[in-house]
Design an enzyme around this catalytic site. Structure first.
Site, PDB file in Angstrom:
ATOM      1  N   SER A 149      31.542  65.155  55.350  1.00  0.00           N
ATOM      2  CA  SER A 149      31.352  63.810  55.873  1.00  0.00           C
ATOM      3  C   SER A 149      29.930  63.616  56.394  1.00  0.00           C
ATOM      4  CB  SER A 149      32.407  63.523  56.953  1.00  0.00           C
ATOM      5  OG  SER A 149      32.432  62.155  57.293  1.00  0.00           O
ATOM      6  N   ASP A 252      39.321  57.368  49.711  1.00  0.00           N
ATOM      7  CA  ASP A 252      38.264  57.418  50.717  1.00  0.00           C
ATOM      8  C   ASP A 252      37.335  56.229  50.508  1.00  0.00           C
ATOM      9  OD1 ASP A 252      36.168  58.008  52.440  1.00  0.00           O
ATOM     10  OD2 ASP A 252      35.638  59.906  51.488  1.00  0.00           O
ATOM     11  N   HIS A 282      39.824  60.903  52.934  1.00  0.00           N
ATOM     12  CA  HIS A 282      38.668  61.393  53.667  1.00  0.00           C
ATOM     13  C   HIS A 282      39.115  62.389  54.740  1.00  0.00           C
ATOM     14  CE1 HIS A 282      34.467  61.037  54.989  1.00  0.00           C
ATOM     15  NE2 HIS A 282      34.949  61.267  56.202  1.00  0.00           N
TER      16      HIS A 282
END
Length: 311
Positions: A149, A252, A282
């Site tokens: 991320s 995501d 995600h």
């Protein structure tokens, strides 16, 4: 493929977020409370806390040695929208990376927003790579960087910084690989910028409407979305960067920016593998690594680093 049933079950059980502005202290405490006890974590030959000394200050790191004869190095940057995540919350990720790759893994406890303004966290990550390379050395072998991320955004930025430093006569060791799990690469959160921003806007954990407030601490600290160090996808010249593995998740909102960056790397002549996990959302590497299909991302990382990865 539909969302993995175990992921869907967990998402359905999550309570509504509390009203009002985000509270970093409370959210961090909530994350830390979910960390598994030490005796439930993957065992390795050695795990030790250390300090990377840099011109910008000391950076806490955690070093994972999978075996007595481990060689090669992977430096890992945790995710958390630049204000969450820690050495503890991502300890299991670093352990899995060390176990599967056989490399010494150095996890970086970089400074976070809002307490530390941009580019403090990025400087810490870059300094930790330099420190780790000098202390453990790649011996001309593997020197990889990996992140998830926002940490994957740091991976892309650090890879570019190291490349530019080497080009201009710096002393940075040559990074050989970059691994990005569902990367945050574009902090311009225009909902029409990528189709996945609308396709996965709601119901999959990370929601499109939450991207701006979750990243606000970082942006308000001086991080400009137009700056390639903040939004690496905005870097014009991607030639000469390390070979890349980018793993994205079907469900995501940030899926498409990762895949577009992978396409741009490939167009620039960088050996790049992009894999979309069609059942995942995600954060699956951190949140759902106990699911075998999600844990496969660590195995795939090891294969990529060993040169056994089919493009």
């Amino acid at each position: 493929m539909t969302l993995h049933p175990e992921i869907a079950e967990v998402l359905a059980s999550l309570p509504e977020p509390p009203p009002g502005p985000l509270d970093p202290v409370a959210m961090r405490a909530g994350e830390e409370a979910q960390v598994a006890p030490l005796d439930e974590r993957v065992g390795l030959h050695a795990v030790e806390d250390a300090t990377a000394h840099a011109e910008t200050g000391d950076v806490p790191v955690r070093v994972y040695t999978p075996s007595p004869d481990a060689s090669g190095l992977l430096v890992y940057f945790h995710g958390g929208a630049f204000f969450l995540g820690s050495l503890e919350t991502h300890d299991h990720v670093a352990r899995a990376l060390a176990k599967e790759t056989g490399l010494v893994v150095v996890s970086v406890g970089y400074r976070r927003a809002p307490e530390s303004a941009f580019p403090a966290g990025l400087q810490d990550c870059y300094a930790a790579v330099r420190w780790a390379a000098e202390r453990y050395g790649s011996g001309g072998g593997t020197l990889a960087i990996a992140g998830d991320s926002s940490g994957a955004g740091f991976v892309a930025a650090v890879a570019a910084m190291a490349h530019d430093d080497a080009v201009t006569g710096g002393h940075s060791d040559r990074i050989t690989h970059q691994i990005m799990f569902y990367p945050s690469l574009d902090l311009d959160f225009d909902i029409d910028r990528y189709p996945s921003m609308r396709e996965n806007a709601e119901g999959y954990g990370l929601e499109t409407a939450g991207l701006a407030p979750f990243n606000a601490f970082y942006l308000d600290s001086g991080a400009d979305p137009a700056d390639p160090r903040v939004s690496p996808i905005k870097r014009e010249d991607l030639t000469g960067l390390p070979q890349a593995l980018i793993i994205t998740a079907q469900y995501d909102p940030m899926r498409d920016e990762g895949e577009r960056y992978g396409a741009r790397l490939s167009d620039a002549g960088v050996e790049t593998t992009v894999r979309r996990y069609s059942f995942a959302n995600h954060g699956f590497v951190q949140n759902f690594s106990w699911i075998p299909e999600c844990y496969q991302a660590f195995v795939e990382t090891a294969e990529f680093l060993a040169g056994r990865h089919a493009r």
